[in-house]
Design a protein around this motif. Structure first.
Motif, PDB file in Angstrom:
ATOM      1  N   VAL A  96      38.580  21.904  37.265  1.00  0.00           N
ATOM      2  CA  VAL A  96      38.774  23.291  36.836  1.00  0.00           C
ATOM      3  C   VAL A  96      40.187  23.398  36.297  1.00  0.00           C
ATOM      4  N   GLN A  97      40.318  23.846  35.053  1.00  0.00           N
ATOM      5  CA  GLN A  97      41.618  23.989  34.431  1.00  0.00           C
ATOM      6  C   GLN A  97      41.542  25.095  33.385  1.00  0.00           C
ATOM      7  N   LYS A  98      42.619  25.306  32.697  1.00  0.00           N
ATOM      8  CA  LYS A  98      42.664  26.348  31.679  1.00  0.00           C
ATOM      9  C   LYS A  98      41.604  26.073  30.623  1.00  0.00           C
ATOM     10  N   GLY A  99      40.734  27.086  30.375  1.00  0.00           N
ATOM     11  CA  GLY A  99      39.671  26.946  29.410  1.00  0.00           C
ATOM     12  C   GLY A  99      38.331  26.591  30.012  1.00  0.00           C
ATOM     13  N   SER A 100      38.280  26.197  31.311  1.00  0.00           N
ATOM     14  CA  SER A 100      37.013  25.834  31.946  1.00  0.00           C
ATOM     15  C   SER A 100      36.108  27.054  32.077  1.00  0.00           C
ATOM     16  N   VAL A 101      34.820  26.809  31.972  1.00  0.00           N
ATOM     17  CA  VAL A 101      33.812  27.846  32.221  1.00  0.00           C
ATOM     18  C   VAL A 101      33.286  27.649  33.636  1.00  0.00           C
ATOM     19  N   ILE A 102      33.335  28.702  34.409  1.00  0.00           N
ATOM     20  CA  ILE A 102      32.916  28.606  35.807  1.00  0.00           C
ATOM     21  C   ILE A 102      31.821  29.616  36.078  1.00  0.00           C
ATOM     22  N   GLN A 103      31.031  29.336  37.095  1.00  0.00           N
ATOM     23  CA  GLN A 103      30.011  30.273  37.553  1.00  0.00           C
ATOM     24  C   GLN A 103      30.288  30.603  39.012  1.00  0.00           C
ATOM     25  N   MET A 104      30.473  31.859  39.332  1.00  0.00           N
ATOM     26  CA  MET A 104      30.855  32.302  40.672  1.00  0.00           C
ATOM     27  C   MET A 104      29.606  32.743  41.440  1.00  0.00           C
ATOM     28  N   SER A 105      29.335  32.045  42.538  1.00  0.00           N
ATOM     29  CA  SER A 105      28.207  32.443  43.379  1.00  0.00           C
ATOM     30  C   SER A 105      28.651  33.280  44.555  1.00  0.00           C
ATOM     31  N   GLN A 106      29.960  33.349  44.809  1.00  0.00           N
ATOM     32  CA  GLN A 106      30.474  34.149  45.920  1.00  0.00           C
ATOM     33  C   GLN A 106      31.867  34.632  45.575  1.00  0.00           C
ATOM     34  N   PHE A 107      32.110  35.931  45.664  1.00  0.00           N
ATOM     35  CA  PHE A 107      33.406  36.487  45.312  1.00  0.00           C
ATOM     36  C   PHE A 107      33.597  37.808  46.033  1.00  0.00           C
ATOM     37  N   VAL A 108      34.846  38.218  46.147  1.00  0.00           N
ATOM     38  CA  VAL A 108      35.216  39.472  46.795  1.00  0.00           C
ATOM     39  C   VAL A 108      36.137  40.221  45.854  1.00  0.00           C
ATOM     40  N   SER A 109      35.893  41.496  45.646  1.00  0.00           N
ATOM     41  CA  SER A 109      36.754  42.304  44.793  1.00  0.00           C
ATOM     42  C   SER A 109      37.283  43.489  45.573  1.00  0.00           C
ATOM     43  N   GLN A 110      38.479  43.933  45.212  1.00  0.00           N
ATOM     44  CA  GLN A 110      39.079  45.043  45.922  1.00  0.00           C
ATOM     45  C   GLN A 110      40.168  45.675  45.077  1.00  0.00           C
ATOM     46  N   VAL A 111      40.542  46.915  45.454  1.00  0.00           N
ATOM     47  CA  VAL A 111      41.584  47.650  44.759  1.00  0.00           C
ATOM     48  C   VAL A 111      42.890  47.457  45.491  1.00  0.00           C
ATOM     49  N   ILE A 112      43.946  47.128  44.757  1.00  0.00           N
ATOM     50  CA  ILE A 112      45.282  46.970  45.329  1.00  0.00           C
ATOM     51  C   ILE A 112      46.187  48.022  44.703  1.00  0.00           C
ATOM     52  N   GLN A 113      46.858  48.784  45.538  1.00  0.00           N
ATOM     53  CA  GLN A 113      47.779  49.842  45.098  1.00  0.00           C
ATOM     54  C   GLN A 113      47.074  50.860  44.207  1.00  0.00           C
ATOM     55  N   SER A 114      45.821  51.155  44.556  1.00  0.00           N
ATOM     56  CA  SER A 114      45.018  52.230  43.966  1.00  0.00           C
ATOM     57  C   SER A 114      44.646  52.026  42.510  1.00  0.00           C
ATOM     58  N   ARG A 115      45.015  50.905  41.895  1.00  0.00           N
ATOM     59  CA  ARG A 115      44.669  50.777  40.480  1.00  0.00           C
ATOM     60  C   ARG A 115      44.329  49.360  40.059  1.00  0.00           C
ATOM     61  N   HIS A 116      44.786  48.381  40.760  1.00  0.00           N
ATOM     62  CA  HIS A 116      44.562  47.016  40.311  1.00  0.00           C
ATOM     63  C   HIS A 116      43.377  46.418  41.038  1.00  0.00           C
ATOM     64  N   CYS A 117      42.408  45.986  40.297  1.00  0.00           N
ATOM     65  CA  CYS A 117      41.254  45.309  40.874  1.00  0.00           C
ATOM     66  C   CYS A 117      41.573  43.820  40.999  1.00  0.00           C
ATOM     67  N   TYR A 118      41.353  43.290  42.168  1.00  0.00           N
ATOM     68  CA  TYR A 118      41.701  41.897  42.419  1.00  0.00           C
ATOM     69  C   TYR A 118      40.443  41.159  42.831  1.00  0.00           C
ATOM     70  N   CYS A 119      40.170  40.047  42.218  1.00  0.00           N
ATOM     71  CA  CYS A 119      38.954  39.294  42.505  1.00  0.00           C
ATOM     72  C   CYS A 119      39.330  38.002  43.224  1.00  0.00           C
ATOM     73  N   SER A 120      38.768  37.798  44.409  1.00  0.00           N
ATOM     74  CA  SER A 120      39.060  36.590  45.186  1.00  0.00           C
ATOM     75  C   SER A 120      37.807  35.747  45.279  1.00  0.00           C
ATOM     76  N   CYS A 121      37.873  34.498  44.782  1.00  0.00           N
ATOM     77  CA  CYS A 121      36.731  33.606  44.835  1.00  0.00           C
ATOM     78  C   CYS A 121      36.553  33.127  46.261  1.00  0.00           C
ATOM     79  N   ALA A 122      35.376  33.362  46.831  1.00  0.00           N
ATOM     80  CA  ALA A 122      35.165  33.120  48.252  1.00  0.00           C
ATOM     81  C   ALA A 122      34.735  31.689  48.507  1.00  0.00           C
ATOM     82  N   GLY A 123      34.440  31.423  49.804  1.00  0.00           N
ATOM     83  CA  GLY A 123      34.239  30.058  50.249  1.00  0.00           C
ATOM     84  C   GLY A 123      33.072  29.330  49.623  1.00  0.00           C
ATOM     85  N   LYS A 124      32.032  30.057  49.163  1.00  0.00           N
ATOM     86  CA  LYS A 124      30.872  29.380  48.618  1.00  0.00           C
ATOM     87  C   LYS A 124      30.822  29.408  47.102  1.00  0.00           C
TER      88      LYS A 124
END
Length: 672
Positions: A73-101
């Motif tokens: 996985v590097q710059k330009g790679s195409v990935i498929q996410m089967s597990q992820f977590v999203s959340q709002v930080i400081q009321s405006r920024h959406c942050y996506c965290s790729c989870a364990g699976k």
């Protein structure tokens, strides 16, 4: 190779619109950077993800770092996410965290211009390029101005201005991480979607998006333990309690407090320790039961303290008064009861002192329980056993505390019956005293004849050949008190300067009690429980019928009484003073200190009291002693403490009884 990105994936992730087990958006890695901070020892990678229309920052789960380090996985790679977590930080920024699976299908960076689309907008903050395109904020607010990325940008060189793609797709079936593949060959308009190549592999993620977590009223989604990180604001884990420590008190520079912790295991094999202090410890201690499954949320993640945490996790959870612990009414069979990482006994020889290890083997022998005096003046129980396995090695396992009378007694009964049980030790600590040995901790667990594959294989090996195979012990022979004992005489204690070295000497002496102080034979002790055993610290009378314990900071209506006997041991070479405590005192006098106290001071039966003391005098014993030099009033003195006292049998009386029994049997034959 042409690959379709999932249309509007970034916006849908941030708005919590992805739901269901089959939602696995395909996005492109526009950039990836290593994040280093002074507070973390583990590397973390921040990625900039693109769906062809929007950009979004995200963090890669640490267990997937190897994909970046291996160049998959590097710059330009195409990935498929089967597990992820999203959340709002400081009321405006959406942050996506790729989870364990997260399952990633790598795409060559050379193909990046064929999968991204023009006019990429940014979710979660500006990226620092020229040009501006307005779009609606994910929280439904007014339009915000963010950067437009194109091939002429000067803020990061992200790809753009390539051919526009139509609506994307979501792959339904992808292989697990071990089956990562790269697509080859061009895709025309009539070609099958990317997921078709993996149609023979089914994916069944246990944790799915169950709605947005950007709003406080939305239900928190269940995520794996391996996906937890300090960047998440709201989460819920479902896990089983595999171990629960006792509630204990402590006193440090910041004052007194109390603490307890427990270990969790989820269906993905992720483990983490949870710690509670003071009022929070009181709040949750009675709710937690080992073996049960709970939903836990609203805790704080902090770096794990390896001095008190044996699990392979860089974080641990600290619960607060607002944290939530909900027991699951039905047991979840997908979560194992325990997770082992067994090592052969032969590996212990090269492992460092203090290492934590899981072992499984056959118990070939076991000693009796003995009482040991600890450095803090308290007593504890100790029992030693020999464990052997198929590696051709054996090691001494030392059981401490309640394990001696619980699992230890069960093992003793089985060995006495000719049964050699299989024992699995979870989280034993290696020490290098008397060779290599393994001792139990407060968090250690013992499983006798467990029903799993490793135990069945070991049992079969032992029955077929193991019982007749000699094993090389990594420990010196220390059965009995758990230490090597040498028979000595009283005069040798002084002549050989025993106890004056750095470590105490453990010896046995055959002798009699020539004199015993009967005035102060016991002390008043605290009966309150500290963890799994009584406090036993000395208490003082308040004058109002209450007994005060400074250690527990409480008063009790009734105290306990414990022996502290001082007497002389005599053999044919001389006399020496020794001290005996509770268990040894019971062995010598034949009754508890409390009973003897009431006999002397409450019933005031001086004649019976004197008779008990008299019977102990000049009775032959084998005394097992701990001899150690200690400091009293700036003066060095050698102190001998009785660890165990065993009465010796009178051989003449035994022979006389045998002759009498034989004569009686002969007389019966003549009569009948």
């Amino acid at each position: 190779m042409a690959v379709n990105l999932t249309s509007n994936a970034i916006e849908m992730i941030c708005n919590g619109e992805f739901q269901g087990d089959d939602v696995k958006p395909v996005v492109q890695v526009a950039d990836i950077k290593l994040v280093t901070t002074g507070q973390q020892s583990t590397e973390r990678y921040r990625m900039l993800l693109s769906d062809g229309a929007h950009l979004q920052q995200g963090m890669l789960a640490t267990q997937l770092n190897g994909l970046v380090q291996a160049g998959k996985v590097q710059k330009g790679s195409v990935i498929q996410m089967s597990q992820f977590v999203s959340q709002v930080i400081q009321s405006r920024h959406c942050y996506c965290s790729c989870a364990g699976k997260t399952i990633i299908s790598g795409q060559s960076p050379m193909e990046q211009s064929r999968v991204t689309t023009a006019n990429t907008q940014s979710y979660g903050g500006a990226v620092g390029t020229t040009g501006r395109i307005p779009f609606k904020d994910m929280n439904g607010g007014a339009s915000m101005k963010h950067s437009n990325l194109n091939s002429q940008n000067n803020g990061g060189g992200y790809a753009g201005n390539s051919e526009s793609r139509g609506p994307g797709y979501v792959a339904n079936n992808v292989p697990p991480a071990a089956y990562i593949k790269s697509e080859t060959g061009a895709r025309g308009p009539g070609s099958a979607p990317l997921a078709d190549n993996y149609a023979h592999v089914s994916a069944a993620p246990n944790y799915v998006n169950r709605g947005p977590i950007a709003k406080n009223e939305a239900p928190a989604r269940i995520i794996p333990i391996a996906a937890l990180n300090p960047y998440q604001g709201r989460w819920t884990i479902k896990a089983r309690v595999t171990s629960k420590k006792d509630l204990r008190r402590y006193n440090n520079a910041r004052g007194e407090g109390k603490v307890f912790s427990f270990d969790l295991l989820d269906s993905d094999g992720g483990e983490i320790q949870v710690t509670c202090f003071n009022a929070v410890a009181d709040q949750f201690y009675d709710q937690i039961e080992a073996g049960k499954v709970y939903l836990i949320s609203r805790g704080t993640l902090k770096p794990a303290s390896k001095n008190f945490n044996r699990l392979q996790n860089e974080y641990e959870i600290y619960l607060e008064s607002t944290s939530s612990i909900q027991p699951c009414m039905e047991d979840d069979a997908s979560i194992p009861r325990q997770q082992f990482h067994f090592r052969p006994i032969s590996d212990i020889e090269n492992m460092e002192n203090g290492s934590i290890v899981d072992l499984i083997g056959v118990v070939s022998s076991i000693s009796l329980t003995v009482s040991i005096m600890k450095k803090d003046g308290t007593e504890t129980l100790k029992r030693a056993l020999q464990l052997k396995d198929m590696s051709g090695r054996s090691v001494e396992i030392t059981l401490w505390g309640n394990a001696c009378n619980a699992e230890g007694q069960q093992l003793q009964n089985m060995c006495d019956s000719g049964i050699f049980p299989v024992l699995a030790v979870k989280a034993g600590r290696i020490n290098d005293f008397n060779g290599k040995s393994v001792g139990t901790l407060s968090t250690s667990q013992l499983f006798i004849d467990p029903d799993f594959l490793e135990a069945r294989k070991l049992k079969e090996w032992f029955e077929l050949e193991g019982k007749n195979v000699l094993s090389v012990s990594l420990s010196r022979e220390t059965m009995g008190t758990g230490r090597t004992e040498v028979r000595k005489t009283v005069s040798q204690i002084k002549d050989e300067r025993l106890g004056t070295s750095e470590k105490p000497d453990w010896i046995s002496i055959k002798g009699t009690i020539s004199f015993l102080k009967s005035d102060n034979f016991c002390y008043t002790a605290c009966p309150l429980m500290v963890g799994d055993r009584p406090c036993n610290k000395k208490v003082t009378n308040n004058g109002d019928g209450q007994w005060r314990c400074d250690r527990c900071d409480q008063s009790v209506a009734e105290c306990d009484y414990r022996y502290i006997l001082q007497f002389q041991i005599q053999d044919h070479t001389g006399i020496t003073w020794v001290t005996a405590f509770q268990e040894s005192g019971v062995e010598i006098l034949g009754l508890s200190a409390k009973d003897l106290y009431y006999l002397k001071f409450e019933e005031q039966d001086d004649e019976k009291f004197a008779d008990i003391i008299r019977k102990a005098l000049f009775t032959p014993f084998i005394f097992k002693l701990k001899v150690k030099e200690e400091t009293f009033s700036d003066e060095q003195r050698v102190k001998s403490t009785v660890v165990k006292a065993e009465k010796t049998r009178n051989l003449k009386l035994i022979l006389r009884y045998v002759k009498f029994a034989r004569a009686t049997e002969a007389l019966k034959v003549l009569i009948y």
